[in-house]
Enzyme design. Sequence first.
Site, PDB file in Angstrom:
ATOM      1  N   ASN A 286      -0.732  -5.176 -15.874  1.00 35.34           N
ATOM      2  CA  ASN A 286       0.087  -5.671 -14.751  1.00 35.34           C
ATOM      3  C   ASN A 286      -0.347  -7.079 -14.376  1.00 35.34           C
ATOM      4  OD1 ASN A 286       0.980  -3.027 -14.773  1.00 35.34           O
ATOM      5  ND2 ASN A 286      -0.339  -2.411 -13.080  1.00 35.34           N
TER       6      ASN A 286
ATOM      7  N   ARG B  85     -12.874   2.600 -11.250  1.00 31.84           N
ATOM      8  CA  ARG B  85     -12.830   1.141 -11.099  1.00 31.84           C
ATOM      9  C   ARG B  85     -13.350   0.809  -9.708  1.00 31.84           C
ATOM     10  NH1 ARG B  85      -7.237  -2.057 -11.030  1.00 31.84           N
ATOM     11  NH2 ARG B  85      -6.938  -1.106  -8.994  1.00 31.84           N
TER      12      ARG B  85
ATOM     13  N   GLU C  59      -7.918  -8.706 -17.268  1.00 32.63           N
ATOM     14  CA  GLU C  59      -6.695  -8.940 -16.493  1.00 32.63           C
ATOM     15  C   GLU C  59      -6.360 -10.417 -16.400  1.00 32.63           C
ATOM     16  OE1 GLU C  59      -6.181  -5.824 -13.276  1.00 32.63           O
ATOM     17  OE2 GLU C  59      -8.291  -6.345 -13.032  1.00 32.63           O
TER      18      GLU C  59
ATOM     19  N   ARG D  28       3.954 -10.647 -10.162  1.00 29.71           N
ATOM     20  CA  ARG D  28       4.369  -9.259 -10.386  1.00 29.71           C
ATOM     21  C   ARG D  28       5.065  -8.652  -9.168  1.00 29.71           C
ATOM     22  NH1 ARG D  28      -1.491  -6.049 -10.530  1.00 29.71           N
ATOM     23  NH2 ARG D  28      -0.370  -4.223  -9.828  1.00 29.71           N
TER      24      ARG D  28
ATOM     25  N   HIS E 160       0.828  -1.208   0.000  1.00 26.15           N
ATOM     26  CA  HIS E 160       0.000   0.000   0.000  1.00 26.15           C
ATOM     27  C   HIS E 160       0.857   1.251   0.000  1.00 26.15           C
ATOM     28  CE1 HIS E 160      -3.052  -2.697   2.223  1.00 26.15           C
ATOM     29  NE2 HIS E 160      -2.823  -3.063   0.992  1.00 26.15           N
TER      30      HIS E 160
ATOM     31  N   CYS F 134      -4.299   0.047 -19.383  1.00 25.43           N
ATOM     32  CA  CYS F 134      -4.032   0.914 -18.225  1.00 25.43           C
ATOM     33  C   CYS F 134      -2.994   0.344 -17.257  1.00 25.43           C
ATOM     34  CB  CYS F 134      -5.325   1.242 -17.489  1.00 25.43           C
ATOM     35  SG  CYS F 134      -6.085  -0.174 -16.702  1.00 25.43           S
TER      36      CYS F 134
END
Length: 746
Positions: A629, A507, A606, A640, A364, A677
Amino acid sequence: MPERTESDSRKLLRRLRDTLATPAKGQERLDRITRLIAHSMGTQVCSIYLFRDPETLELCATEGLKAASVHQTRLKLGEGLVGRVARFGQPVNTGSAPAERGFRYMPETGEEIYSSFLGVPIQRVGEKLGVLVVQSREARQFSDDEVYGLEVVAMVLAEMAELGAFLGEGEAMARVHTRPVLFRGATGQEGSAEGRVWLHEPRVVVTNPVGDDPEKESARLAVAVAELREAVDRMLANALSTDADHLEVLETYRMFANSRGWMRRMEEDIARGLSAEAAVEKEQSSARARLEQASDPYLRDRLYDLDDLSNRLLRLLTGQGADTGAEMPENPVLVARNIGPAELLDYGRRLRGVVLEEGSVGSHAAIVARALAIPLVIHAQRITSEALNGDAILVDGDQGLVHLRPEETVAHAFRDKIAMQAEAQSSYASLRELPAAGTCGTHIALFMNAGLMADLPSLVGSGADGVGLFRTELQFLIRNQVPRRGELAAIYSRVMDAAGHRPVVFRTLDIGSDKVLPSMKPQDEPNPAMGWRAIRVGLDKPGILRMQVQALIRAAKGRPLTVMFPFIANRGEFLTARKILTDEVLREAAQGRTVPSQVEVGAMLETPSLAFAPQEFFDEVDFISIGGNDLKQFFFAADRENERVRRRYDTLDTSFLALLEQIIDRCARSDTPLSFCGEDAGRPIEAVTFAALGLRTLSMRPASIGPVKHLIRRVNLMDLKDVIDEARASGAESVRAAVTGWLARQ
Ligand code: PEP
Ligand code: MG
């Protein structure tokens, strides 16, 4: 050898303290100390080795070895028995040193006649300062009592070194915390910064390592420990019973705070002459040295718990709070073991950079640092032990390097790099009003990614066409409680106000995996990235999702609303999620509330599965945004967040490009707007390649818009497509070399 007693030990410690109180040069003090220790321990030799750089120890004083070897004999970390003590932070005690594994004979010292060897580390809470050694002729092991006594002495030496008692000529006798140190960490957020250290938790300074009156020191310790136990009990009573991790940490605190062994060892240290604070530090240092050898992450976590607890106890004993009254320097670079997203946000844009000992690219704090565009280096091991408030520091977020107290030549080169970056940024500013169009005339829409109110000023500054991804989870992550609907509606409304006529794609909550809400019960999952996350949580527990879409509908105040759902793996998930949204719109309308003039509902692609969804899905969805990602991590099965594998596969690998092309084709067939994105959209080479393959909308960090636009405007995307096709036809695994080579020739 004289019998060692507690009163001997106290006598020795008092003498050591007296050497500190008597004005003398550092070298004289060290010489006197080695004499005192050898005499008190009844050994022929006592030597003190100090670090002259993080890898090299130097013999700085000796009683018994040849005087000519002082400042001449040097050892690498790990070399010989002395180097072994330093490396592992543990004593080495042997009756026959030459027979010991790793023994290295140093002829210039004349030590060959001494058979027994006892070395203990001179260290202070994770900070390695040197090694204290006693040697004697007779072949015998030192008793546990003697080892313990020497460790107590070493603790006092560590505190004396920290207070600058041994300053003198040469590197090894330089003031501690003055040498340049390079930390090799990992990139958390790109960018470079120069500034001054600001420690999130300043170090406690112990000015009285030796205690005069053991009873008084014991009583002080008992009072402080009682206060500590009460504080831990209070924390436990106030903790949320749903947060299992937090409770576990507090239970561990309680266990440590009530540990008889811990208390007994500190009492023994005090009986031998240490002050209460030095006793706490001694136990903290030796526990650290032991646990640092542990590879088990559970044990390492316990190390942090014990550190936290010891620091609390030290603050109680010294009266030094976290707020030392020091003023934050002008260009602060925050240095911390780790930091929570809310705390980081409190510092906000005042920070020039952030350096953490822990953290991960997806943590975070990293997400917030990214949102605030602050260079971040993670995994800079031991930096909190080495750095002092106000130290000069250079943060190279691109390479994951940190230069603490840099040499002037390094600082100079670094400043040149920053100046070049600033120059490039100002040249990008001149592009702000110009379109992102290739020389072939193809226009590419450049949007920005955001998640905090702090991001919004970049909307105008960067020249973005809108917000292509607003990560709503950040508002949840920075609070301890789930934000209320009204609060969220106000935030979303301000985002839309700031965007004006530009679109914002919200989102819905993407939690789970690495993003665990402070207010949610953490799930114990074997593989959280592929676990119960994002829309899966939203669909299984629709309460929060419903509340969030209500907030979005209300925030729109009659304006158009664009929403997308994260991590959609199949058509059914999309349809169910969309129904929750449309039902809420109907319900709001039925209650007479203003509803958005238009609602666009998209899906994030994704997972590879969605690229193979039935055609109906592509016809039904209003738009698709590729979350590169996640898509890349699942396509290559390469985590990742795992430094070992996350850069292993190239985004421009022809297999990944084939997947992107298939998505582009299917969207073209159904006229479905498509964007990308993930972070790769913000990398100029990747961005032009995506554009050449047919992507017309890219969403990225605001700072990337300038460099990406700059390159797009210089490229003929049709020609670039030919270059890519040729590279693929030639059997290349990745088109990167062909693309960069061609760009360089342009
Ligand atoms: C992605 O996966 O590419 C994405 C944009 O979402 P996040 O990085 O928030 O997982
Ligand atoms: Mg994602």
